[in-house]
Write an enzyme that holds these catalytic residues in place. Structure first.
Site, PDB file in Angstrom:
ATOM      1  N   LYS A 157       0.829  -1.215   0.000  1.00 31.01           N
ATOM      2  CA  LYS A 157       0.000   0.000   0.000  1.00 31.01           C
ATOM      3  C   LYS A 157       0.862   1.263   0.000  1.00 31.01           C
ATOM      4  O   LYS A 157       2.054   1.226   0.292  1.00 31.01           O
ATOM      5  CB  LYS A 157      -0.951  -0.020   1.202  1.00 31.01           C
ATOM      6  N   ARG A 195      -3.171  -9.934   5.309  1.00 34.16           N
ATOM      7  CA  ARG A 195      -3.658 -10.003   3.923  1.00 34.16           C
ATOM      8  C   ARG A 195      -2.522  -9.502   3.035  1.00 34.16           C
ATOM      9  O   ARG A 195      -2.171  -8.339   3.087  1.00 34.16           O
ATOM     10  CB  ARG A 195      -4.909  -9.129   3.790  1.00 34.16           C
TER      11      ARG A 195
HETATM   12  N1  HH2 Z   1      -7.298  -3.997   1.209  1.00 35.33           N
HETATM   13  C1  HH2 Z   1      -7.699  -4.072  -0.076  1.00 35.33           C
HETATM   14  C2  HH2 Z   1      -8.819  -4.828  -0.425  1.00 35.33           C
HETATM   15  N2  HH2 Z   1      -9.499  -5.536   0.502  1.00 35.33           N
HETATM   16  N3  HH2 Z   1      -9.775  -6.221   2.731  1.00 35.33           N
HETATM   17  C3  HH2 Z   1      -9.382  -6.171   4.006  1.00 35.33           C
HETATM   18  N4  HH2 Z   1     -10.047  -6.864   4.951  1.00 35.33           N
HETATM   19  N5  HH2 Z   1      -8.312  -5.417   4.410  1.00 35.33           N
HETATM   20  C4  HH2 Z   1      -7.581  -4.679   3.522  1.00 35.33           C
HETATM   21  O1  HH2 Z   1      -6.623  -3.994   3.940  1.00 35.33           O
HETATM   22  C5  HH2 Z   1      -7.979  -4.706   2.147  1.00 35.33           C
HETATM   23  C6  HH2 Z   1      -9.098  -5.509   1.786  1.00 35.33           C
HETATM   24  C7  HH2 Z   1      -6.931  -3.318  -1.117  1.00 35.33           C
HETATM   25  O2  HH2 Z   1      -5.935  -4.134  -1.681  1.00 35.33           O
HETATM   26  P1  HH2 Z   1      -6.090  -4.864  -3.100  1.00 35.33           P
HETATM   27  O3  HH2 Z   1      -7.236  -5.807  -3.064  1.00 35.33           O
HETATM   28  O4  HH2 Z   1      -4.817  -5.493  -3.499  1.00 35.33           O
HETATM   29  O5  HH2 Z   1      -6.340  -3.679  -4.093  1.00 35.33           O
HETATM   30  P2  HH2 Z   1      -7.609  -3.235  -4.925  1.00 35.33           P
HETATM   31  O6  HH2 Z   1      -8.645  -2.783  -3.947  1.00 35.33           O
HETATM   32  O7  HH2 Z   1      -7.096  -2.127  -5.813  1.00 35.33           O
HETATM   33  O8  HH2 Z   1      -8.095  -4.436  -5.697  1.00 35.33           O
END
Ligand code: HH2
Length: 266
Positions: free
Chosen positions: A202, A243
């Site tokens: 992030k 995660r």
């Molecule tokens: N962060 C993201 C998505 N889902 N869920 C939880 N519980 N906690 C988190 O920190 C979290 C999450 C964002 O990361 P990512 O899925 O890689 O990115 P994007 O939202 O751009 O798909």
């Protein structure tokens, strides 16, 4: 928890796993690397992201979930939409991960009627605008109060607290200072709740890696070592789930760290 983003626009791996075959191959690789749980999402919730329609999200995640449910590890759905949650629960997913913290009454109902594990995450606002100057009086107290009240709402509907995981939602309507305050508070609440921490790749990691405030942020794929350091910090403070995008790097670091910790404590 290994991340499987079936999206064209996720901040770190958008487009790489939109094809269901590639998503499944990636998921299998994460299990080989040591993931204990996979989190499958069909909508990017990065700052500024446009929402996708329910139909589009279902089309993206369902074929992937169906294939992954034959694997040896539990499968989580990363969605804030009750319709997607219901479809995934009917299919047999093991965990619902809601970045909206089951604020939607229908989502709360689906979660409490299911037998799934439930991850309640805190987000201030909506992905599209959440990073536009988020303001808190006391970020730790406000995030804790929200998460605990959502957990109590589930418990009041018959959910056992052992099924619930709380997640401060790093980067979801939070400045670097807010994220750091939350990172510093984990030990305070880890004794009362199962905590999940998601800081992998992030922008807070890029901000901590920057040598000068004017330096352009590192590309997401170059934030792995910094992410692993933050993951170890979180576990040391009592987090139970991480995660992450980089499973092998995180698993290796945790193996060495926990062996050292045991040796020192023996
Ligand atoms: N962060 C993201 C998505 N889902 N869920 C939880 N519980 N906690 C988190 O920190 C979290 C999450 C964002 O990361 P990512 O899925 O890689 O990115 P994007 O939202 O751009 O798909």
């Amino acid at each position: 928890m290994g991340v499987v983003n079936v999206t064209p626009d996720s901040f770190s791996d958008g487009g790489q796993f939109l094809d269901p075959k590639q998503a499944v191959a990636h998921a299998e690789q994460l299990v080989k690397e040591g993931a204990d749980l996979l989190d499958v999402g069909g909508e990017s919730t990065r700052p500024g992201a446009e929402p996708v329609s329910v139909a589009e999200e279902i089309d993206r995640v369902m074929p992937v979930l169906e294939s992954l449910l034959t694997l040896s590890v539990p499968i989580s759905l990363d969605s804030r939409r009750p319709e997607v949650m219901r479809a995934a629960i009917d299919l047999g997913v093991d965990v619902l991960n809601d970045v909206n913290g089951f604020r939607n009454p229908e989502a709360l109902e689906i979660a409490s009627q299911s037998k799934a594990g439930l991850c309640i995450m805190h987000m201030l606002g909506e992905p599209k605008t959440m990073q536009h100057q988020p303001v808190y009086q006391d970020v730790v107290a406000e995030v804790q109060a929200f998460l605990e009240s959502q957990a109590q709402a589930l418990i009041a509907r018959g959910v056992s607290s052992s099924r619930i995981v709380l997640d401060p939602g790093f980067g979801f309507g939070k400045t670097l200072d807010h994220n750091l305050a939350l990172m510093g508070s984990l030990a305070q609440w880890a004794s009362r709740w199962n905590l999940l921490v998601g800081v992998s790749r992030k922008s807070m990691i890029a901000a901590l890696l920057a040598k000068r405030p004017t330096e352009p942020p590192r590309p997401a794929a170059h934030r792995v070592f910094g992410s692993v350091a933050a993951a170890l910090w979180a576990v040391d403070q009592g987090a139970r789930l991480l995660r992450v995008h980089d499973v092998q790097a995180t698993v290796d670091a945790l193996a060495v760290w926990s062996s050292l910790k045991q040796t020192v404590q023996d």
